[in-house]
Design a protein around this motif. Structure first.
Motif, mmCIF file in Angstrom:
data_model
loop_
_atom_site.group_PDB
_atom_site.id
_atom_site.type_symbol
_atom_site.label_atom_id
_atom_site.label_comp_id
_atom_site.label_asym_id
_atom_site.label_seq_id
_atom_site.Cartn_x
_atom_site.Cartn_y
_atom_site.Cartn_z
ATOM 1 N N MET A 29 -38.285 -1.869 -35.604
ATOM 2 C CA MET A 29 -38.844 -0.535 -35.408
ATOM 3 C C MET A 29 -37.800 0.545 -35.701
ATOM 4 O O MET A 29 -38.118 1.584 -36.291
ATOM 5 N N CYS A 30 -36.576 0.298 -35.322
ATOM 6 C CA CYS A 30 -35.490 1.240 -35.568
ATOM 7 C C CYS A 30 -35.268 1.406 -37.069
ATOM 8 O O CYS A 30 -35.146 2.525 -37.576
ATOM 9 N N TRP A 31 -35.220 0.286 -37.800
ATOM 10 C CA TRP A 31 -35.059 0.335 -39.262
ATOM 11 C C TRP A 31 -36.228 1.099 -39.890
ATOM 12 O O TRP A 31 -36.039 1.954 -40.749
ATOM 13 N N ALA A 32 -37.436 0.806 -39.425
ATOM 14 C CA ALA A 32 -38.637 1.427 -39.997
ATOM 15 C C ALA A 32 -38.660 2.935 -39.795
ATOM 16 O O ALA A 32 -39.170 3.670 -40.643
ATOM 17 N N LYS A 33 -38.106 3.421 -38.694
ATOM 18 C CA LYS A 33 -38.154 4.870 -38.448
ATOM 19 C C LYS A 33 -37.003 5.624 -39.118
ATOM 20 O O LYS A 33 -37.042 6.842 -39.203
ATOM 21 N N ALA A 34 -36.008 4.914 -39.625
ATOM 22 C CA ALA A 34 -34.901 5.572 -40.336
ATOM 23 C C ALA A 34 -35.401 6.121 -41.667
ATOM 24 O O ALA A 34 -36.331 5.586 -42.275
ATOM 25 N N GLU A 35 -34.770 7.183 -42.124
ATOM 26 C CA GLU A 35 -35.165 7.830 -43.379
ATOM 27 C C GLU A 35 -34.981 6.887 -44.563
ATOM 28 O O GLU A 35 -33.981 6.181 -44.653
ATOM 29 N N THR A 36 -35.953 6.889 -45.462
ATOM 30 C CA THR A 36 -35.857 6.054 -46.657
ATOM 31 C C THR A 36 -34.932 6.723 -47.683
ATOM 32 O O THR A 36 -34.687 7.930 -47.622
ATOM 33 N N VAL A 37 -34.452 5.920 -48.618
ATOM 34 C CA VAL A 37 -33.606 6.421 -49.699
ATOM 35 C C VAL A 37 -34.494 6.567 -50.929
ATOM 36 O O VAL A 37 -35.044 5.570 -51.415
ATOM 37 N N PRO A 38 -34.655 7.776 -51.441
ATOM 38 C CA PRO A 38 -35.522 7.968 -52.609
ATOM 39 C C PRO A 38 -35.102 7.059 -53.771
ATOM 40 O O PRO A 38 -33.919 6.946 -54.088
ATOM 41 N N GLY A 39 -36.089 6.384 -54.357
ATOM 42 C CA GLY A 39 -35.825 5.515 -55.497
ATOM 43 C C GLY A 39 -35.276 4.142 -55.146
ATOM 44 O O GLY A 39 -34.939 3.366 -56.031
ATOM 45 N N ARG A 40 -35.194 3.813 -53.874
ATOM 46 C CA ARG A 40 -34.668 2.522 -53.422
ATOM 47 C C ARG A 40 -35.707 1.805 -52.570
ATOM 48 O O ARG A 40 -36.527 2.436 -51.898
ATOM 49 N N HIS A 41 -35.624 0.479 -52.561
ATOM 50 C CA HIS A 41 -36.559 -0.337 -51.788
ATOM 51 C C HIS A 41 -36.331 -0.094 -50.289
ATOM 52 O O HIS A 41 -35.221 -0.299 -49.793
ATOM 53 N N PRO A 42 -37.378 0.310 -49.552
ATOM 54 C CA PRO A 42 -37.202 0.665 -48.142
ATOM 55 C C PRO A 42 -36.849 -0.497 -47.215
ATOM 56 O O PRO A 42 -36.344 -0.264 -46.127
ATOM 57 N N GLU A 43 -37.099 -1.715 -47.640
ATOM 58 C CA GLU A 43 -36.692 -2.845 -46.803
ATOM 59 C C GLU A 43 -35.219 -3.194 -47.009
ATOM 60 O O GLU A 43 -34.654 -3.971 -46.257
ATOM 61 N N ARG A 44 -34.607 -2.626 -48.030
ATOM 62 C CA ARG A 44 -33.207 -2.921 -48.336
ATOM 63 C C ARG A 44 -32.265 -1.763 -48.038
ATOM 64 O O ARG A 44 -31.104 -1.982 -47.705
ATOM 65 N N TRP A 45 -32.754 -0.548 -48.193
ATOM 66 C CA TRP A 45 -31.904 0.645 -48.103
ATOM 67 C C TRP A 45 -32.527 1.683 -47.179
ATOM 68 O O TRP A 45 -33.718 1.927 -47.232
ATOM 69 N N ARG A 46 -31.698 2.305 -46.375
ATOM 70 C CA ARG A 46 -32.118 3.416 -45.511
ATOM 71 C C ARG A 46 -30.962 4.394 -45.393
ATOM 72 O O ARG A 46 -29.841 4.113 -45.796
ATOM 73 N N LYS A 47 -31.266 5.545 -44.799
ATOM 74 C CA LYS A 47 -30.234 6.514 -44.453
ATOM 75 C C LYS A 47 -30.065 6.483 -42.945
ATOM 76 O O LYS A 47 -31.043 6.397 -42.204
ATOM 77 N N ASP A 48 -28.819 6.564 -42.511
ATOM 78 C CA ASP A 48 -28.578 6.614 -41.073
ATOM 79 C C ASP A 48 -28.816 8.033 -40.564
ATOM 80 O O ASP A 48 -29.182 8.927 -41.334
ATOM 81 N N SER A 49 -28.603 8.254 -39.295
ATOM 82 C CA SER A 49 -28.883 9.557 -38.688
ATOM 83 C C SER A 49 -27.979 10.667 -39.191
ATOM 84 O O SER A 49 -28.262 11.840 -38.994
ATOM 85 N N ALA A 50 -26.870 10.311 -39.867
ATOM 86 C CA ALA A 50 -25.968 11.306 -40.451
ATOM 87 C C ALA A 50 -26.224 11.479 -41.945
ATOM 88 O O ALA A 50 -25.517 12.218 -42.618
ATOM 89 N N GLY A 51 -27.225 10.763 -42.481
ATOM 90 C CA GLY A 51 -27.557 10.887 -43.896
ATOM 91 C C GLY A 51 -26.824 9.918 -44.802
ATOM 92 O O GLY A 51 -26.931 10.018 -46.023
ATOM 93 N N ASN A 52 -26.099 8.962 -44.255
ATOM 94 C CA ASN A 52 -25.372 7.967 -45.045
ATOM 95 C C ASN A 52 -26.306 6.852 -45.497
ATOM 96 O O ASN A 52 -27.112 6.367 -44.713
ATOM 97 N N VAL A 53 -26.160 6.422 -46.740
ATOM 98 C CA VAL A 53 -26.935 5.297 -47.259
ATOM 99 C C VAL A 53 -26.342 4.011 -46.694
ATOM 100 O O VAL A 53 -25.119 3.820 -46.711
#
Length: 170
Positions: A29-53
């Protein structure tokens, strides 16, 4: 909750220990609510709360694409190990945040790694980690050694990736 320094609840005279770590469902659930990275697969890549990939395969390691599941309200200050109290943070950011609960986004960003990866670099990393690159509308796969030697033609419908971009510099 008890005012003692021990992290537990009392239930009928017995002390119940609260879990220190997030369970699998809370992490999902935590991974799912994190911001996605545009152009990247959402199950592999996310942005943390500071905007880091960050990369899902790099949980609990020390690099710039690594992350940890962080208690928004620190565990030491009564924060529970539940999805609502969970955020993804780059490992370095999480370590410097420590048990602070009153911290703003600019402070989190100041703790971040200085390295910013290009799309091509992320493609190379994704290929190395997963064996393929999946981007919206574009998927490619790693070629086998037999394919590279011309001894085998893959039946996999995904085209082989043209990495590491021999015609261009990263």
């Amino acid at each position: 909750m008890s005012s003692s320094s021990s992290p537990g609840r009392s239930r009928g005279g017995e002390k119940e220990q609260r879990p220190r770590t997030f369970d699998t469902e809370a992490k999902k659930m935590c991974w799912a609510k994190a911001e996605t990275v545009p152009g990247r697969h959402p199950e592999r890549w996310r942005k943390d709360s500071a905007g880091n990939v960050v990369c899902k395969r790099f949980a609990n390691c020390q690099g710039c694409l690594c992350f940890e599941y962080d208690h928004i309200i620190p565990f030491s200050k009564g924060g529970e190990s539940i999805a609502e109290n969970c955020q993804i943070l780059q490992t370095r950011v999480n370590r410097l945040k420590a048990n602070k609960d009153e911290i703003d986004i600019s402070q989190l960003k100041s703790y971040s790694c200085d390295i910013k990866f290009t799309d091509k670099e992320l493609d190379v990393i994704e290929m190395a980690v997963y064996g393929d690159v999946i981007r919206p509308g574009n998927q490619c796969r790693c070629r086998t050694v037999a394919e590279l030697l011309g001894q085998y033609k893959s039946k996999n419908p995904a085209a082989p990736c043209k990495l590491p971009y021999a015609d261009e510099s990263l």
